[in-house]
Design a protein around this motif. Structure first.
Motif, PDB file in Angstrom:
ATOM      1  N   LEU A 158       0.834  -1.199   0.000  1.00 28.22           N
ATOM      2  CA  LEU A 158       0.000   0.000   0.000  1.00 28.22           C
ATOM      3  C   LEU A 158       0.870   1.251   0.000  1.00 28.22           C
ATOM      4  O   LEU A 158       1.853   1.344   0.740  1.00 28.22           O
ATOM      5  N   MET A 215      -3.770   0.493  -3.776  1.00 27.52           N
ATOM      6  CA  MET A 215      -4.792   0.548  -2.740  1.00 27.52           C
ATOM      7  C   MET A 215      -5.167  -0.874  -2.336  1.00 27.52           C
ATOM      8  O   MET A 215      -4.914  -1.823  -3.071  1.00 27.52           O
ATOM      9  N   SER A 216      -5.760  -1.004  -1.172  1.00 25.08           N
ATOM     10  CA  SER A 216      -6.292  -2.311  -0.780  1.00 25.08           C
ATOM     11  C   SER A 216      -7.687  -2.475  -1.371  1.00 25.08           C
ATOM     12  O   SER A 216      -8.346  -1.497  -1.754  1.00 25.08           O
ATOM     13  N   TYR A 217      -8.158  -3.701  -1.410  1.00 21.10           N
ATOM     14  CA  TYR A 217      -9.505  -3.974  -1.900  1.00 21.10           C
ATOM     15  C   TYR A 217     -10.541  -3.249  -1.040  1.00 21.10           C
ATOM     16  O   TYR A 217     -11.495  -2.654  -1.561  1.00 21.10           O
ATOM     17  N   ALA A 218     -10.334  -3.253   0.278  1.00 27.25           N
ATOM     18  CA  ALA A 218     -11.275  -2.598   1.188  1.00 27.25           C
ATOM     19  C   ALA A 218     -11.325  -1.094   0.931  1.00 27.25           C
ATOM     20  O   ALA A 218     -12.405  -0.482   0.976  1.00 27.25           O
ATOM     21  N   GLN A 219     -10.168  -0.488   0.676  1.00 23.82           N
ATOM     22  CA  GLN A 219     -10.134   0.946   0.402  1.00 23.82           C
ATOM     23  C   GLN A 219     -10.915   1.284  -0.867  1.00 23.82           C
ATOM     24  O   GLN A 219     -11.634   2.289  -0.913  1.00 23.82           O
ATOM     25  N   VAL A 220     -10.788   0.452  -1.873  1.00 21.19           N
ATOM     26  CA  VAL A 220     -11.497   0.695  -3.127  1.00 21.19           C
ATOM     27  C   VAL A 220     -12.997   0.519  -2.941  1.00 21.19           C
ATOM     28  O   VAL A 220     -13.798   1.321  -3.442  1.00 21.19           O
ATOM     29  N   ASP A 273     -14.686   0.982  -0.223  1.00 23.48           N
ATOM     30  CA  ASP A 273     -15.165   2.162   0.503  1.00 23.48           C
ATOM     31  C   ASP A 273     -15.355   3.327  -0.454  1.00 23.48           C
ATOM     32  O   ASP A 273     -16.315   4.096  -0.338  1.00 23.48           O
ATOM     33  N   ARG A 274     -14.459   3.441  -1.402  1.00 16.26           N
ATOM     34  CA  ARG A 274     -14.575   4.515  -2.394  1.00 16.26           C
ATOM     35  C   ARG A 274     -15.804   4.314  -3.278  1.00 16.26           C
ATOM     36  O   ARG A 274     -16.510   5.254  -3.613  1.00 16.26           O
TER      37      ARG A 274
END
Length: 402
Positions: free
Chosen positions: A48, A58-63, A65-66
């Motif tokens: 990251l 980016m992490s999968y979770a960050q994406v 959330d976006r």
């Protein structure tokens, strides 16, 4: 590739899953065509914040959330998967309501533009793209007799003694070389069960401490079912130009993964690169990267449930390894068993003399292996440690089996 570009250019946002050589190459291809690439996604949380050509990871979770932002509801999005172990990602990606999914491998055809990326040669890029191609095609065609890679551990010896070696070389008190006859026999037995083995990975220890390494390279590169032979080396020992040049070795199948540890350990790196370049052999040169504390043998076993979680989150569970007539899910299990550091359990491996259905079942979708109970873990979010700290003496451990 044109079919992929035509599909993804219709989307408002494009993401690449996988911050490896293939993903970086794809980012350049998309940029050349003015396709709106947003960035990379990677399961390895240690990556990251890294970037390539100004595209960040980016992490999968960050994406996700976006994606959930109210202002993005009308935006069309696609993720292009470049990860070779597609089976570990497919359910998560394919079932998401937030984006469409494309897989790079099914779009790779002839006429690809190849170039050096960072410290990897242009032909090394071809090898990387081929790994994606064959892995993805086999997954979608349900070809269960395809195996992406097998680690052939040819020695317990090493020219270095790293205390945190994930292959557990630091525990061997009297390391030995495995005979080339045994190595050939084990590999040939495995191939009976397979239609296609994309890659044989020669590992150790340090492979070039083995006196018969070039004979083994010749054998592996001449196997019809094998596409590539990769050698993982610290390059502390000089390569033999004449032996690598031999007509008995199919050099176009060779690929070198070279870790440059610097200082006195790097005294042969420059000369070895010259040898590989003069013979047009593919290589990737890199500093030690992403080391985690996964080279520890635990004294007390985990519970079965803990072992299942560890296995599912493990980034090394598909590093299939041959040792002593058996195939293991990972180098930790293989070497912990060789060392007698874990209780003997036949569930830790598949015998190469098993019938094909039994062996393929072990290589497929299983919950865990008992060796996981004694492993500290190798998850994608494991913290980075200082690499290559040397130890003068072998590390001690509890011997739990003969």
């Amino acid at each position: 590739m044109n079919s992929l570009f035509e599909k993804v250019k219709k989307f408002d946002e494009v993401y690449i899953y996988g911050f490896g050589i293939s993903g970086k190459w794809l980012s350049a291809m998309l940029s050349l065509r003015n396709i709106n690439l947003i960035g990379f996604i990677d399961s390895d949380l240690k990556k990251l914040g890294f970037s390539y050509n100004n595209y960040s990871v980016m992490s999968y979770a960050q994406v996700i959330d976006r994606f959930k932002g109210s202002s993005l509801k009308s935006v069309s999005r696609v993720i292009i998967n470049t990860v070779v172990d597609i089976q570990d990602l497919w359910d998560k990606l394919d079932n998401s309501p937030f984006f469409s999914v494309e897989s790079l491998g099914i779009h790779l055809d002839g006429g690809l533009e190849l170039f050096a990326i960072e410290d990897a040669t242009a032909n090394y890029l071809r090898y990387s793209l081929d790994a994606v191609k064959y892995s993805h095609l086999a997954f979608f065609k349900n070809e269960n007799k395809f195996l992406r890679s097998i680690d052939l551990q040819i020695t317990e010896r090493c020219s270095m003694k790293c205390q945190d070696c994930s292959n557990l070389m630091q525990y061997y008190e009297k390391p030995v070389n495995i005979t080339v006859e045994k190595l050939k026999s084990d590999l040939d037995k495995l191939l009976i069960h397979l239609d296609h083995l994309f890659e044989v990975r020669l590992i150790g220890g340090e492979p070039f401490v083995h006196p018969d390494i070039y004979e083994l390279i010749s054998h592996c590169t001449n196997l019809d079912k094998v596409s590539y032979v990769s050698i993982f080396t610290n390059s502390t020992l000089p390569l033999n130009y004449n032996k690598l040049k031999s007509d008995a070795i199919e050099a176009q199948k060779l690929s070198f993964q070279i870790t440059n540890y610097g200082g006195s350990h790097a005294r042969n790196v420059s000369g070895n690169l010259s040898v590989l370049q003069s013979l047009c052999i593919d290589y990737r040169l890199h500093e030690p990267e992403w080391w985690t504390d996964s080279g520890t043998i635990l004294e007390h076993q985990k519970s079965v449930e803990e072992a299942k979680v560890l296995f599912q989150e493990c980034c090394g569970k598909n590093l299939f390894t041959i040792s002593d007539g058996k195939v293991y899910r990972c180098p930790f299990a293989s070497n912990a068993d060789r060392l007698g550091a874990i209780p003997y359990d036949s569930s830790n491996f598949a015998d190469l003399n098993s019938d094909t259905s039994q062996l393929l079942n072990y290589l497929g979708d299983i919950d865990y292996i008992p060796a996981c109970m004694y492993c500290k873990g190798r998850s994608w979010n494991s913290p980075i440690i200082t690499p290559a700290i040397q130890t003068r003496k072998p590390l001690s451990y509890n011997k739990l089996s003969n």
